[in-house]
Each structure stands twice: as C-alpha cells, then as structure tokens.
Design an enzyme around this catalytic site. Structure first.
Site, PDB file in Angstrom:
ATOM      1  N   HIS A  93      -0.849  17.504 -25.559  1.00  0.00           N
ATOM      2  CA  HIS A  93      -0.992  16.080 -25.246  1.00  0.00           C
ATOM      3  C   HIS A  93      -2.337  15.494 -25.680  1.00  0.00           C
ATOM      4  O   HIS A  93      -2.482  14.281 -25.743  1.00  0.00           O
ATOM      5  CB  HIS A  93      -0.794  15.833 -23.752  1.00  0.00           C
ATOM      6  CG  HIS A  93       0.651  15.942 -23.335  1.00  0.00           C
ATOM      7  ND1 HIS A  93       1.388  17.089 -23.500  1.00  0.00           N
ATOM      8  CD2 HIS A  93       1.509  15.039 -22.788  1.00  0.00           C
ATOM      9  CE1 HIS A  93       2.615  16.887 -23.050  1.00  0.00           C
ATOM     10  NE2 HIS A  93       2.717  15.655 -22.625  1.00  0.00           N
ATOM     11  N   HIS A 109      -1.297  12.306 -27.431  1.00  0.00           N
ATOM     12  CA  HIS A 109      -1.535  10.957 -26.906  1.00  0.00           C
ATOM     13  C   HIS A 109      -2.268  10.087 -27.914  1.00  0.00           C
ATOM     14  O   HIS A 109      -1.981   8.893 -28.045  1.00  0.00           O
ATOM     15  CB  HIS A 109      -2.323  11.005 -25.595  1.00  0.00           C
ATOM     16  CG  HIS A 109      -1.444  11.205 -24.398  1.00  0.00           C
ATOM     17  ND1 HIS A 109      -1.925  11.604 -23.172  1.00  0.00           N
ATOM     18  CD2 HIS A 109      -0.108  11.059 -24.235  1.00  0.00           C
ATOM     19  CE1 HIS A 109      -0.925  11.696 -22.320  1.00  0.00           C
ATOM     20  NE2 HIS A 109       0.188  11.380 -22.937  1.00  0.00           N
ATOM     21  N   ARG A 160       0.816  -1.226   0.000  1.00  0.00           N
ATOM     22  CA  ARG A 160       0.000   0.000   0.000  1.00  0.00           C
ATOM     23  C   ARG A 160       0.845   1.269   0.000  1.00  0.00           C
ATOM     24  O   ARG A 160       0.435   2.328   0.475  1.00  0.00           O
ATOM     25  CB  ARG A 160      -0.956   0.033   1.199  1.00  0.00           C
ATOM     26  CG  ARG A 160      -1.956  -1.086   1.179  1.00  0.00           C
ATOM     27  CD  ARG A 160      -3.084  -0.845   2.152  1.00  0.00           C
ATOM     28  NE  ARG A 160      -3.802  -2.082   2.333  1.00  0.00           N
ATOM     29  CZ  ARG A 160      -3.523  -2.988   3.252  1.00  0.00           C
ATOM     30  NH1 ARG A 160      -2.535  -2.762   4.117  1.00  0.00           N
ATOM     31  NH2 ARG A 160      -4.226  -4.087   3.334  1.00  0.00           N
ATOM     32  N   LYS A 217       6.959  23.039 -13.201  1.00  0.00           N
ATOM     33  CA  LYS A 217       6.034  21.918 -12.968  1.00  0.00           C
ATOM     34  C   LYS A 217       5.730  21.772 -11.475  1.00  0.00           C
ATOM     35  O   LYS A 217       4.576  21.572 -11.085  1.00  0.00           O
ATOM     36  CB  LYS A 217       6.612  20.616 -13.539  1.00  0.00           C
ATOM     37  CG  LYS A 217       5.625  19.471 -13.339  1.00  0.00           C
ATOM     38  CD  LYS A 217       5.806  18.330 -14.287  1.00  0.00           C
ATOM     39  CE  LYS A 217       4.728  17.267 -14.048  1.00  0.00           C
ATOM     40  NZ  LYS A 217       4.926  16.063 -14.831  1.00  0.00           N
ATOM     41  N   GLU A 232       9.034  18.888 -24.404  1.00  0.00           N
ATOM     42  CA  GLU A 232       8.390  19.272 -23.138  1.00  0.00           C
ATOM     43  C   GLU A 232       8.908  20.638 -22.661  1.00  0.00           C
ATOM     44  O   GLU A 232       8.167  21.406 -22.052  1.00  0.00           O
ATOM     45  CB  GLU A 232       8.608  18.208 -22.053  1.00  0.00           C
ATOM     46  CG  GLU A 232       8.105  16.806 -22.410  1.00  0.00           C
ATOM     47  CD  GLU A 232       6.589  16.589 -22.287  1.00  0.00           C
ATOM     48  OE1 GLU A 232       5.842  17.565 -22.059  1.00  0.00           O
ATOM     49  OE2 GLU A 232       6.151  15.425 -22.443  1.00  0.00           O
TER      50      GLU A 232
END
Ligand SMILES: NC(=O)c1ccc[n+]([C@@H]2O[C@H](COP(=O)([O-])OP(=O)(O)OC[C@H]3O[C@@H](n4cnc5c(N)ncnc54)[C@H](O)[C@@H]3O)[C@@H](O)[C@H]2O)c1
Ligand SMILES: [Zn+2]
Length: 320
Positions: A202, A206, A75, A181, A139
C-alpha cells in the site's frame, strides 16, 4: 446499493425494522467531506437516534464513508457493514477503519469505529464485474504474503474459476481473510507495527492510486503494483528469495494480465508518498518480507532503492 438494495430493504422491513434507505453512489468520489454533509442531513431529517444503526451496504467506498458518518453522527451510532465487493468482504469492512479523502491525500480524515456486525454474503459477488473480483484478489494475495502463504496456492489453483464465475468464490476463502485481519486488528487496533503489516503493497500503491486517479486504477490494481515493488525491495534488502518473489509476481500477473505501471513522473509519485499516512517521523514506512508469511516494518528505505525497485518491477512484470 442500487442493484441489491431493494431486496435488503424489503428483508429488513419484513423483519419489522424501520428503514430509511439513502442512495449515496460509490467510488472514490463518494469519499469526500462534501458528499457526507447531505448524508448527515438525511439522518437528521429521518430522526435517527443514538441507539439506532447505520447500515453500510456496498463496496469499500460506501463502507468507509458510511462508517465515518456512523462514527461521527451524534458522536457515534452503531454501525453494521454489509460489504458487496470481494475487496470489502475480505478487507475494508473489517477492522473499523473509516474515513474520507482530502484533495491532499487518501483517507486523511477518519475515525476508528468498529462495526457491531459484519455480514459477508458471497452470493452478492455473483454480479461483480471481473475487474472488481481481480481487485479483491489483490488483497487476498496480500494476506498470503504477510500471514498465510497457503492462500497464494489456493488462489492460484482456483483462479480461472474465481475470475470466470465470481459466484464460485468460496465462503471459506473470505472467512480465512476475515479471520487473519480480525486477529491482527484485535491485537493492534490503532496501527502500531502489527497492524501496519496490513499495508503491504500500500505504500507505493496509495501513491499510484492518488496520482493515477480511480478511473485508471482500482484500489486492488494499485495495491498489486505496490506489492510488485515491495517484493522487489524485499529481495534486494531482506532475505526474500527471488523464487518466492517470482511466485507471487506470476500469480499477480495471472490475476492482472494487462496491468501496467501508469506513466507518471517519479517525482510526482514521491511527493504523494511523502504525504501518505504511512509516514513516521518524516520517513516512509514500507512493509517488506523476510520470507513469504514473515513481514517486517522498515522506515529507512532510501529513495534510490525505491526508484530502482519500481523500474525493475515494471520491467519484469508490468509492462506492455
Ligand atoms: N477501511 C479499510 O480498512 C479499507 C481497506 C481496503 C480498502 N479500503 C477502501 O475501499 C475502497 C475500495 O473499495 P471497493 O474496491 O469495494 O470499491 P468500490 O466501493 O468503489 O466498488 C467498486 C465497484 O463495484 C460496484 N459494486 C459493488 N458491489 C457490487 C456487486 N455486488 N455487484 C456489482 N457491482 C458491485 C460498485 O458500484 C463500484 O462501481 C477504497 O476507497 C479503499 O481505500 C478501505
Ligand atoms: Zn487495500
């Protein structure tokens, strides 16, 4: 990573750390549920405990996959990112998005899991092939468009040095992208409007990436083509001037002189667009520009307008 991994492992061991290296390969093929099951098994066999870290060392594909493993094993265990491509240093290692692909779409299974530490060592980029440098620069151009137009001019000025001698990539260029970012993500980790601006280029990118496949287009090449479409839409539907759009188009053309839109039927691309994560209430979300550095999020862009922008962008910038 094969090339520099031994040095990293030796360094960590000489600092007294216990290291269990797992060579996982890379590329989009790595980002699949099938490929992470053996990684979980190796972690279990090595006895990794909850306080112990997974280090993702490689490009964005390794970072996304190992990050997802760290987010889900026991987890969640601490994650360290050591990105080795320009794209991963300026983008994918920052912000906590981790995940893998499904046959139905890219990054459809994942988790937000922030790394405890990100180490960007630009000397790793000395061995990066020019195609991967160009991919990362896409980018950088994205950040220039959405937040810091001065990055466009800085990239333009240094371009031949950047592409010719990747080791000349200035740490300050990487650091500036990281800080843009980090700032955006720290205000909006879970992608409402602010984080969405990072998807400039994107939406179409994509769809291209998934339909063309990773051997045809790198992530950055697909994003570059996606930005050309978004720029064209921004001229037609927002207030971006033709001069501003051309400035970015010309820079992308210098970074990717031979880039062309892959020959894929428009209807097929649209199908992928509809399944993309950037869909809200059934509408595709586009990031457009009112001017360089001033992005807007739009969800009602008609399909005819998209189709036309793709044709014009291909004709102006990306045809042989
Ligand atoms: N999580 C995010 O926020 C985010 C953001 C952008 C992109 N991504 C993802 O990142 C992935 C693309 O990452 P990438 O462009 O780094 O590709 P990649 O991980 O496939 O690496 C590209 C190539 O570079 C090689 N390589 C890596 N480091 C090297 C080095 N130092 N020297 C020589 N060769 C080296 C690799 O072996 C590989 O062949 C995509 O899956 C994309 O979806 C994620
Ligand atoms: Zn990207």
């Amino acid at each position: 990573m094969n090339r520099h991994g031994a040095q990293l492992v030796a360094g960590l061991r000489s600092a007294g750390l216990v290291v269990h290296p797992i060579l996982v390969g890379d590329g989009e093929a790595l980002k699949s549920l099938g490929r992470i099951i053996p990684i979980y098994a190796r972690l279990a066999r090595s006895g990794l405990e909850r306080g112990e870290a997974v280090i993702a060392f490689g490009g964005g594909s390794v970072g996304d996959t190992a990050g997802f493993v760290a987010a889900t094993y026991l987890r969640g265990v601490p994650l360290v990112q050591i990105p080795s491509t320009l794209l991963a240093q300026v983008d994918s290692a920052i912000g906590g998005k981790t995940g893998v692909n499904l046959p139905q779409g890219k990054n459809l299974v994942g988790a937000i899991w922030q790394p405890r530490l990100v180490v960007c060592d630009t000397s790793l980029l000395a061995t990066l092939p020019p195609r991967q440098i160009a991919s990362g620069l896409a980018e950088v151009v994205k950040y220039g468009c959405i937040a810091r137009p001065d990055l466009l001019e800085r990239t333009e000025r240094r371009l031949s040095r950047l592409l010719g001698r990747p080791s000349h990539i200035a740490a300050t260029l990487v650091a500036d992208c990281v800080s843009i970012k980090a700032k955006i993500v720290s205000h909006d980790e879970r992608e409402s409007d602010l984080r969405r601006i990072l998807n400039f280029g994107h939406t179409w990118g994509h769809a291209l990436e998934r339909t063309a496949g990773p051997t045809t287009l790198t992530h950055g090449e697909a994003v570059a083509l996606g930005m050309l479409v978004a720029l064209e839409l921004s001229v037609r539907r927002e207030k971006l001037t033709r001069r501003e759009a051309d400035e970015v188009g010309a820079l992308l053309k210098r970074i990717f002189p031979r880039l062309t839109f892959p020959d894929i039927p428009y209807a097929k691309l649209e199908g992928f667009l509809a399944r993309d994560k950037k869909v809200a209430r059934g509408l595709q979300v586009w990031i457009l520009l009112r001017r360089l550095g001033a992005p807007v999020v739009r969800d009602g862009v008609p399909r005819d307008a998209i189709h036309e922008a793709v044709l014009v962008a291909a004709e102006r910038w990306a045809c042989t």
